[in-house]
Design a protein around this motif. Structure first.
Motif: not given
Ligand code: ATP
Ligand code: MG
Length: 572
Positions: A475-479, A503-506, A511-517
């Protein structure tokens, strides 16, 4: 307990005495005991509160409907008289299947006056969960509306031989000998009713749990629970003379009774009841227009408000607001900080369960809040962290050790039974302690930190991981708007940590998001406990009381039966 000073809490905690607290209640005239409805309503009508506002209903169309303490006294007496006329006996059960309408409050308090046991149901229940609860709870009388009666109840009557009458709130005439008109019967009876002597241990309320971990249990409470409602109202909700209070809980959930009905009334403040379900803008308008001082809501609502991306204190006049409180699920540190900034007042998480009948661990206005912590035990409540091995219980005095959250079983609102489940009830107690089923830690300052439900703990590569810890990190991740974490069996490491993320809107789920998280979680928590798998979803399955149903995510993941879904929020 009003000044921001931890030492004061400690002193107060030491001298606190339930008996002394009881002197703040009035007791039935002639020393005939303590009755919840008398403490909530009748006693106030002897003094200045008679004509003051007890409850203001805001109808769906925004119409306001006000009830003074005096009016409530008469109306609840009338309902008690109906129960008498219908031949109900003390201790028998009256159920409600209603939304947030005035009749619900009249029925709840009138039943308590009569010394019947009151049991509310979620109005969104379909026929099956209704049947289950009415028959398990041995319902004698049900109060509902015509629509629910026709679509949900009528077809069940053959299977409910003990259900004698159904009172229908919007029927102008009796339908037949069983389905009666609530308004007509209310008209017919007198507004004078003398409450019979009530013992502290007389049964009063039956509440089914939320069903987050399985089939809901029916927890039974007694009249002296009112002492907890009174005390927590005073010290946690910080009720002060003339306050306007708003509790958003669904009336089918225990919070809807303990804090939606009893606690504010016992403390003589005014309550707002909004007939609508969640609606962010409307809620902010109500806070402003009704000059709400104390607001009690749930993490799921706060998370939804956070997603609206506006700072309410900049758009609305919230100058009357003094406190926001939350219960039902862990409130992430981020939500506490957001809330403090958005409302400009403290946001106080507190912990309790259906079984405890009222708030047990809380953050207080008078005390430093540690965001993400549940706070400290209510004075009068002893809470501890314990190791439990079969029948042995070892209390852990060292700080920061994870273990079972246990409570000394000697507070007034501890449940007295799980309906028809004596063995299960007994299993909750080890010696003097009630084992809550939650895991927690206590820090060196005596603050408690929620870890997870004992059932949800994930065992991965020799670590015990609480889902809350992982969810809070994500939850600390901005997305990330919301997250739920489960353990998925995996041969080499025991269980693999899997996260479901909204995810938040926008933000785009790819896959990039998954790796980022995953990278973010590994960096923050360490690779051993960070999620190894992430699945993006549009929403998380929740109970009607707003709790994430991790067991359902897990069952779906593993292709197992979904179990009891009676409390599942629709469309999930
Ligand atoms: P069931 O017992 O049927 O599985 P449930 O436990 O969700 O359902 P409730 O009695 O409504 O039913 O919820 C109490 C539980 O909610 C607590 O035991 C705890 O797990 C969780 N809870 C409540 N308040 C908090 C809080 N402030 N922080 C963390 N968890 C909380
Ligand atoms: Mg529970």
């Amino acid at each position: 307990m009003r000044k921001p000073n931890l030492a004061e809490y400690n002193t107060f905690y030491k001298v606190f005495d339930w008996k002394k607290e009881q002197s703040g209640l009035t007791g039935l005239p002639g020393g005939k005991g303590i009755n919840i409805a008398y403490e909530a309503v009748d006693r106030h009508t002897e003094g200045q509160l008679k004509d003051s506002l007890a409850i203001r209903f805001i109808r769906k169309d925004d119409q306001r409907e006000d009830y003074s303490y005096g009016m409530l006294k008469d109306l609840t007496a009338k309902f008690a008289n109906i129960l008498r006329k219908l031949g109900l006996e003390e201790g028998e059960r009256v159920f409600s299947l209603l939304g947030r309408v005035p009749e619900l409050y009249i029925v709840a308090l009138g039943s308590l006056k009569y010394k019947a046991v009151f049991c509310p149901l979620f109005s969104v229940f379909g026929p099956e969960p209704i049947l289950q609860r009415l028959s398990r709870g041995d319902a004698r009388i049900l109060v509902t509306n015509a629509q629910f009666y026709i679509h949900k109840i009528k077809g069940l009557l053959d299977q409910l031989p003990s259900l004698k009458y159904v009172l229908i709130t919007d029927a102008t005439e009796d339908f037949d000998d069983v389905a009666l008109s609530f308004p007509k019967w209310m008209e017919r009876v007198s507004k004078d009713f003398e409450i019979r002597p009530t013992n502290l241990e007389d049964p009063a309320l039956l509440h089914f749990t939320s069903g987050t971990t399985g089939m809901p249990k029916g927890a039974l409470h007694v009249h002296q629970a009112v002492l907890t409602h009174f005390t927590t109202g005073k010290y946690v909700l910080d009720f002060q003379k003339g306050d306007v209070f708003w509790c958003t809980a669904d009336p089918g959930w225990v919070t809807g009774t303990s804090y939606g009905i009893i606690s504010p009334l016992v403390n003589g403040v005014s309550s707002i009841i909004d007939e609508n379900e969640f609606d962010g803008m409307r809620w902010y308008e109500i806070l402003e227009k009704e000059k709400v001082n104390v607001w009690y809501t749930a993490p799921t609502a706060i998370r939804r408000l956070m997603r609206m991306d506006l700072v309410p204190k900049e758009r609305y006049d919230l100058s009357h607001l003094r406190l926001v409180l939350s219960v039902g699920e862990p409130l992430h540190a981020g939500a506490v900080v957001w809330g403090e900034n958005a409302f400009g007042v403290p946001v106080l998480d507190n912990w309790w369960q259906t079984e405890t009948g009222g708030i047990m661990i809380a953050n207080y206005r008078s005390m430093k809040v540690k965001p993400g912590s549940m706070g400290k035990p209510l004075p009068g409540v002893v809470a501890a962290i314990a190791n439990i091995k079969e029948e042995d219980i070892i209390i852990q005095d060292q700080p920061d050790i994870q273990g079972h959250l246990v409570l000394k079983k000697d507070f007034p609102s501890i449940f007295r039974a799980y309906l028809h489940e004596e063995e299960r009830y007994k299993k909750c107690f080890k010696g003097d302690w009630y084992v809550t089923g939650d895991l927690a830690k206590k820090d060196k300052d005596g603050y408690f930190w929620f870890v997870g439900r004992a059932d949800d703990i994930i065992k991965t590569s020799g670590h015990m991981v609480g889902p809350f810890e992982v969810e809070s990190t994500l939850m600390k991740h901005p997305a990330v708007a919301e997250a739920a974490v489960i353990g998925k069996p995996e041969a080499s490491i025991g269980e693999l940590v899997k996260a479901f993320v909204v995810l938040k809107e926008g933000y785009e789920a790819n896959e990039d998001m998954e790796l980022d998280l995953i990278g973010f979680a590994r960096k923050t928590m360490g690779p051993a406990v960070a999620p190894k798998e992430i699945e993006f979803v549009d929403s998380l399955p929740k109970t009607k009381s707003g709790k994430i149903l991790r067991r359902l995510l897990k069952a779906r993941e593993l292709g197992l039966p979904e179990g009891d879904l009676s409390t599942l929020e629709k469309n999930q």
